[in-house]
Design an enzyme around this catalytic site. Structure first.
Site, mmCIF file in Angstrom:
data_model
loop_
_atom_site.group_PDB
_atom_site.id
_atom_site.type_symbol
_atom_site.label_atom_id
_atom_site.label_comp_id
_atom_site.label_asym_id
_atom_site.label_seq_id
_atom_site.Cartn_x
_atom_site.Cartn_y
_atom_site.Cartn_z
ATOM 1 N N ASN A 35 0.742 -1.389 0.034
ATOM 2 C CA ASN A 35 0.066 -0.545 -0.217
ATOM 3 C C ASN A 35 0.581 1.161 -0.147
ATOM 4 O OD1 ASN A 35 -1.396 2.180 1.478
ATOM 5 N ND2 ASN A 35 -3.126 0.844 1.642
ATOM 6 N N ARG A 55 3.528 18.966 1.515
ATOM 7 C CA ARG A 55 4.208 19.747 1.404
ATOM 8 C C ARG A 55 2.892 20.168 -0.524
ATOM 9 N NH1 ARG A 55 9.218 22.490 1.108
ATOM 10 N NH2 ARG A 55 9.206 21.526 3.666
ATOM 11 N N HIS A 80 -4.253 11.512 0.615
ATOM 12 C CA HIS A 80 -3.513 11.781 -0.034
ATOM 13 C C HIS A 80 -2.925 10.943 -1.988
ATOM 14 C CE1 HIS A 80 -5.336 7.613 1.735
ATOM 15 N NE2 HIS A 80 -4.814 7.674 2.365
ATOM 16 N N GLU A 111 -8.479 0.484 -2.907
ATOM 17 C CA GLU A 111 -9.195 0.431 -1.578
ATOM 18 C C GLU A 111 -10.312 1.291 -1.697
ATOM 19 O OE1 GLU A 111 -7.795 1.030 2.358
ATOM 20 O OE2 GLU A 111 -5.754 -0.640 1.843
ATOM 21 N N THR A 163 -6.918 6.347 9.877
ATOM 22 C CA THR A 163 -7.242 4.920 8.715
ATOM 23 C C THR A 163 -8.218 4.414 9.165
ATOM 24 O OG1 THR A 163 -5.618 3.799 8.312
ATOM 25 C CG2 THR A 163 -5.860 3.503 10.711
ATOM 26 N N GLU A 176 -10.788 -9.257 3.106
ATOM 27 C CA GLU A 176 -9.368 -9.304 2.985
ATOM 28 C C GLU A 176 -9.641 -9.238 4.811
ATOM 29 O OE1 GLU A 176 -7.126 -5.984 1.675
ATOM 30 O OE2 GLU A 176 -6.011 -5.475 3.255
ATOM 31 N N GLY A 179 1.322 -1.129 3.839
ATOM 32 C CA GLY A 179 1.461 -0.012 4.010
ATOM 33 C C GLY A 179 2.582 0.564 5.308
ATOM 34 N N HIS A 180 2.225 0.972 5.896
ATOM 35 C CA HIS A 180 3.252 1.403 6.825
ATOM 36 C C HIS A 180 3.671 1.667 7.635
ATOM 37 C CE1 HIS A 180 3.476 3.884 10.392
ATOM 38 N NE2 HIS A 180 3.010 4.869 9.513
HETATM 39 N N1 PXP Z 1 -5.802 -3.038 4.045
HETATM 40 C C1 PXP Z 1 -6.174 -1.908 3.858
HETATM 41 C C2 PXP Z 1 -8.282 -2.526 3.561
HETATM 42 C C3 PXP Z 1 -6.843 -0.934 4.572
HETATM 43 O O1 PXP Z 1 -7.892 -0.420 4.924
HETATM 44 C C4 PXP Z 1 -5.374 -0.539 4.974
HETATM 45 C C5 PXP Z 1 -4.885 0.516 5.822
HETATM 46 O O2 PXP Z 1 -4.896 1.666 4.474
HETATM 47 C C6 PXP Z 1 -3.911 -1.258 4.843
HETATM 48 C C7 PXP Z 1 -4.266 -2.222 4.260
HETATM 49 C C8 PXP Z 1 -2.556 -1.446 5.144
HETATM 50 O O3 PXP Z 1 -2.839 -0.980 6.617
HETATM 51 P P1 PXP Z 1 -1.336 -0.647 7.454
HETATM 52 O O4 PXP Z 1 -0.801 0.660 6.647
HETATM 53 O O5 PXP Z 1 -1.849 -0.221 8.645
HETATM 54 O O6 PXP Z 1 -0.182 -1.824 6.797
#
Ligand code: PXP
Length: 249
Positions: A8, A19, A58, A78, A108, A159, A221-222
Site C-alpha cells: 500500500n 508539502r 493522500h 481500496e 486510517t 480481506e 503499507g505503513h
Molecule cells: N488493507 C486495508 C483494507 C487498509 O485499509 C489498509 C490501510 O489503508 C491496509 C491494508 C494497510 O494497512 P497498514 O498501512 O496498516 O499496513
C-alpha cells in the site's frame, strides 16, 4: 504455499501532500507514488494497493490513473462505497477493488465493513464492479457472520482486518483475536473465497500472521514505508518478503 505481498503506497502520497497539496502537478512534487510502486514491484511485490479517499488526503485521481497505466503487477483500489468513488473505479478499472468503510474523521480505516447491515448497498456496487471485470474484495472484521454475508454477496475475496491483532495490548486479547482470524480464514476458505489479510501488519507481528491458515495475500503499507526511511524502499519490501517466506498455509 507462497504468500503474496501487496504494498500500500498511500503514505508515499501522504508525504507529498504534506508539502504539495495545493500544487500536486508541480514539477517538484515528491515523492512520487508511481515511482515508489515501480520500486516495490522490482523488489518482488505482487500488487500495488492505493486507497482513494473521499477527502483525497493522500492518493489523488491522477495517481490512480498513472498507476493504472504504469504498474505491471496488479492494481488493488481500496475504496469506500460512495457514488463518486465508485464512478472513478468504473472509469479506471483496477484489477481489484477492496471495499472498505470510510469515515472522514478517522486517521486510517478503523474497523471492517458491516456487510450484514449494508448488504443491499454493497450488493449493487459489487455487481457493477464485477460487471466491469473487477475482482471484488470486502474488508471485514474476523467474524463468521461477516464472512457468511460476504460469501452470500458473491465476492471473490475477503480481506481480514488484522488491526485488532496488531494493536492488542494484552496477550489475552492477542490470543483471542488470533483465534478469531484463524476461524474466519477457515470459514472463508471453505466458502471458496480467496482470503487476504491486512492492516497494521509489521516486521514483528508477521510471525503471528503465519499462524492464520489459507492466506493468499497480505496488504501492507505503513510499516514498509516507515522502514524505507532507514533502509530504502527496495530493501524494506525485500525484508518483508523474507519475513513472509515459508508460510505453511
Ligand atoms: N488493507 C486495508 C483494507 C487498509 O485499509 C489498509 C490501510 O489503508 C491496509 C491494508 C494497510 O494497512 P497498514 O498501512 O496498516 O499496513
Amino acid at each position: 504455499m507462497e504468500l503474496r505481498l501487496g504494498v500500500n503506497i498511500d503514505h508515499v502520497a501522504t508525504l507529498r501532500q504534506a508539502r504539495y497539496a495545493t500544487m500536486p502537478e508541480s514539477k517538484n512534487a515528491e515523492p512520487d507514488p508511481i515511482a515508489a510502486a515501480a520500486v516495490c514491484e522490482r523488489a518482488g511485490a505482487k500488487g500495488i494497493v492505493a486507497h482513494l479517499r473521499s477527502d483525497r488526503r493522500h492518493i489523488q485521481n491522477r495517481d490512480i490513473e498513472r498507476l493504472r497505466e504504469n504498474i505491471i503487477t496488479k492494481l488493488n483500489l481500496e475504496m469506500g462505497n460512495t457514488p463518486e468513488i465508485v464512478d472513478v473505479a468504473l472509469r479506471i478499472v483496477p484489477d481489484e477493488a477492496c471495499l472498505v468503510p470510510e469515515k472522514r474523521e478517522e486517521v486510517t480505516t478503523e474497523g471492517g465493513l458491516d456487510v450484514v447491515a449494508q448488504r443491499k448497498e454493497l450488493e449493487a456496487t459489487i455487481k457493477r464492479l464485477q460487471a466491469a471485470g473487477i475482482r471484488v474484495s470486502l474488508f471485514v472484521d474476523p467474524t463468521l457472520e461477516q464472512i457468511d454475508a460476504a460469501a452470500e454477496l458473491g465476492v471473490e475475496m475477503v480481506e481480514l482486518h488484522t488491526g485488532k491483532l496488531a494493536n492488542a495490548f494484552s496477550e489475552k486479547i492477542e490470543k483471542q483475536e488470533l483465534q478469531n482470524l484463524q476461524a474466519a480464514a477457515k470459514c472463508a476458505f471453505e466458502l471458496k473465497m480467496q482470503v487476504n489479510a491486512g492492516h497494521g501488519i509489521n516486521y514483528t507481528n508477521i510471525a503471528l500472521v503465519h499462524t492464520i491458515p489459507h492466506l493468499t495475500e497480505l496488504n501492507i503499507g505503513h510499516s514498509i514505508i516507515s522502514r524505507a526511511m532507514s533502509v530504502g524502499l527496495e530493501a524494506a519490501v525485500k525484508e518483508m518478503l523474507a519475513a513472509m517466506e515459508n508460510y505453511n498455509g
